[in-house]
Design an enzyme around this catalytic site. Structure first.
Site, PDB file in Angstrom:
ATOM      1  N   HIS A  26      -2.295 -15.556   9.163  1.00 45.79           N
ATOM      2  CA  HIS A  26      -1.622 -14.242   9.192  1.00 45.79           C
ATOM      3  C   HIS A  26      -2.460 -13.134   9.816  1.00 45.79           C
ATOM      4  O   HIS A  26      -2.144 -11.964   9.640  1.00 45.79           O
ATOM      5  CB  HIS A  26      -1.150 -13.802   7.800  1.00 45.79           C
ATOM      6  CG  HIS A  26      -0.340 -14.830   7.089  1.00 45.79           C
ATOM      7  ND1 HIS A  26       0.824 -15.359   7.617  1.00 45.79           N
ATOM      8  CD2 HIS A  26      -0.523 -15.456   5.903  1.00 45.79           C
ATOM      9  CE1 HIS A  26       1.317 -16.259   6.784  1.00 45.79           C
ATOM     10  NE2 HIS A  26       0.519 -16.342   5.743  1.00 45.79           N
ATOM     11  N   ARG A  74       3.602 -10.968   5.302  1.00 43.79           N
ATOM     12  CA  ARG A  74       5.061 -10.839   5.433  1.00 43.79           C
ATOM     13  C   ARG A  74       5.512 -10.175   6.732  1.00 43.79           C
ATOM     14  O   ARG A  74       6.697 -10.132   7.009  1.00 43.79           O
ATOM     15  CB  ARG A  74       5.623 -10.084   4.228  1.00 43.79           C
ATOM     16  CG  ARG A  74       5.557 -10.911   2.976  1.00 43.79           C
ATOM     17  CD  ARG A  74       5.952 -10.108   1.752  1.00 43.79           C
ATOM     18  NE  ARG A  74       7.378  -9.878   1.685  1.00 43.79           N
ATOM     19  CZ  ARG A  74       7.955  -9.183   0.719  1.00 43.79           C
ATOM     20  NH1 ARG A  74       7.227  -8.653  -0.237  1.00 43.79           N
ATOM     21  NH2 ARG A  74       9.240  -9.020   0.701  1.00 43.79           N
ATOM     22  N   PRO A  96       0.796  -1.169   0.000  1.00 45.68           N
ATOM     23  CA  PRO A  96       0.000   0.000   0.000  1.00 45.68           C
ATOM     24  C   PRO A  96       0.861   1.264   0.000  1.00 45.68           C
ATOM     25  O   PRO A  96       1.694   1.448   0.878  1.00 45.68           O
ATOM     26  CB  PRO A  96      -0.775  -0.118   1.297  1.00 45.68           C
ATOM     27  CG  PRO A  96      -0.498  -1.461   1.863  1.00 45.68           C
ATOM     28  CD  PRO A  96       0.422  -2.147   0.952  1.00 45.68           C
ATOM     29  N   GLU A  97       0.693   2.068  -0.971  1.00 47.13           N
ATOM     30  CA  GLU A  97       1.305   3.395  -0.991  1.00 47.13           C
ATOM     31  C   GLU A  97       0.222   4.398  -0.587  1.00 47.13           C
ATOM     32  O   GLU A  97      -0.843   3.993  -0.122  1.00 47.13           O
ATOM     33  CB  GLU A  97       1.858   3.698  -2.397  1.00 47.13           C
ATOM     34  CG  GLU A  97       2.868   2.644  -2.864  1.00 47.13           C
ATOM     35  CD  GLU A  97       3.452   2.916  -4.231  1.00 47.13           C
ATOM     36  OE1 GLU A  97       3.616   4.101  -4.580  1.00 47.13           O
ATOM     37  OE2 GLU A  97       3.741   1.955  -4.955  1.00 47.13           O
TER      38      GLU A  97
END
Length: 267
Positions: A89, A108, A2-3
């Site tokens: 996750h 991650r 996400p930017e």
DNA sequence: CGCAACTCCTGAGCGC
DNA sequence: TGCGCTCAGGAGTTGC
């Protein structure tokens, strides 16, 4: 990750649902994100009302009575409102007094949680550059910073100068204004600076309108995927025709990151 | 100063 | 079907 547009989309999809709500419980399934989340610190938030949510750079900021919770989504983090509680996750659940909750899921684990006192907020963000969508992000601001030999693409991605631009949008922005990612910042002329500013604002704004871009993992807090990737002109289009000149889009490495450009349209 | 190389971590996609 | 390799939206640190 996400930017900027993706984080903005998360904040917008979340704000009306949790502003004014009180945190009733926090469950940390895995505290080992980029930083370690101290469960005792997490528990300090229980009972707090959320008065405001906003985005700063790629951070999501929750303002509470005495504390500020700051979440970074890293590369693969998603924050889902009333999401599935049993997914692989899932690392943190935040429950509210009305029975709703948000789930932080991050394959991650490059994301991070920061819980700070209210008076530490300014210091936390003191090294982050200007938000590109505010009015004072203009020629004067950028002109003063465009000095030295570094290339323009790594400059755009450097959050101490401009907040929120990452690897995808850096390529798209430079294509739009016809500047090669390898150009040294000191060689960008005044016309190009203004074009660059226009492209930054335009691309980020258009992406926000489309809920950002979903390459793989990203979705907003409602589970809605972004669709701006449909409008990519260069990102992940290596070997395909440039929409402007029909020459092939190239993929090169700049500071170790994949970078996409048209060698004919950008110079 | 700029930047290359490395770190954190998991999984998708590819060639064989 | 599986193995091994490369790559991925971020960002900090180290060392040249």
């Amino acid at each position: 990750m996400p930017e900027l547009p993706e984080v903005e989309s998360v904040v917008r999809s979340l704000s009306s649902k949790i502003i004014g709500r009180r945190i009733s419980n926090i469950y940390i399934n895995n505290p080992n994100l980029r930083n370690f989340i101290d469960i005792n610190i997490g528990n300090k938030l229980v009972g707090s009302y959320i008065s405001e949510i906003y985005r700063r750079a790629k951070y999501i900021v929750f303002i509470m009575d005495d504390f500020v919770l700051i979440i970074h989504l890293g590369m693969t983090g998603i924050l889902l409102f009333n999401g599935n509680l049993s997914l692989k996750h899932n690392h943190v659940n935040i429950f509210f007094d009305d029975g709703n909750y948000i789930v932080y899921n991050d394959c991650r684990r490059f994301g991070s949680f920061h819980i700070i006192n209210k008076d530490e907020e300014e210091v936390f963000f003191s090294k982050i550059g200007m938000e590109p969508l505010i009015e004072s992000f203009n020629y004067t601001y950028l002109k003063n910073l465009l000095k030295g030999n570094r290339c323009i693409k790594s400059f755009l991605m450097d959050n101490k100068y401009i907040a929120g631009i990452g690897n995808i949008y850096a390529s798209e922005i430079l294509y739009m204004c016809g500047i090669s990612p390898l150009r040294q910042v000191k060689d960008i002329n005044d016309v190009e600076i203004n074009n660059l500013i226009y492209s930054i604002k335009n691309i980020l704004t258009e992406s926000i309108k489309n809920n950002g871009s979903s390459i793989r993992d990203y979705k907003n807090a409602d589970g809605v995927f972004g669709v701006y990737q449909k409008f990519f002109k260069v990102y992940n289009r290596q070997g395909k025709e440039c929409y402007n000149c029909q020459n092939k889009i190239e993929k090169i490495l700049v500071n170790g990151r994949s970078t996409f450009l048209c060698n004919y349209c950008q110079s």
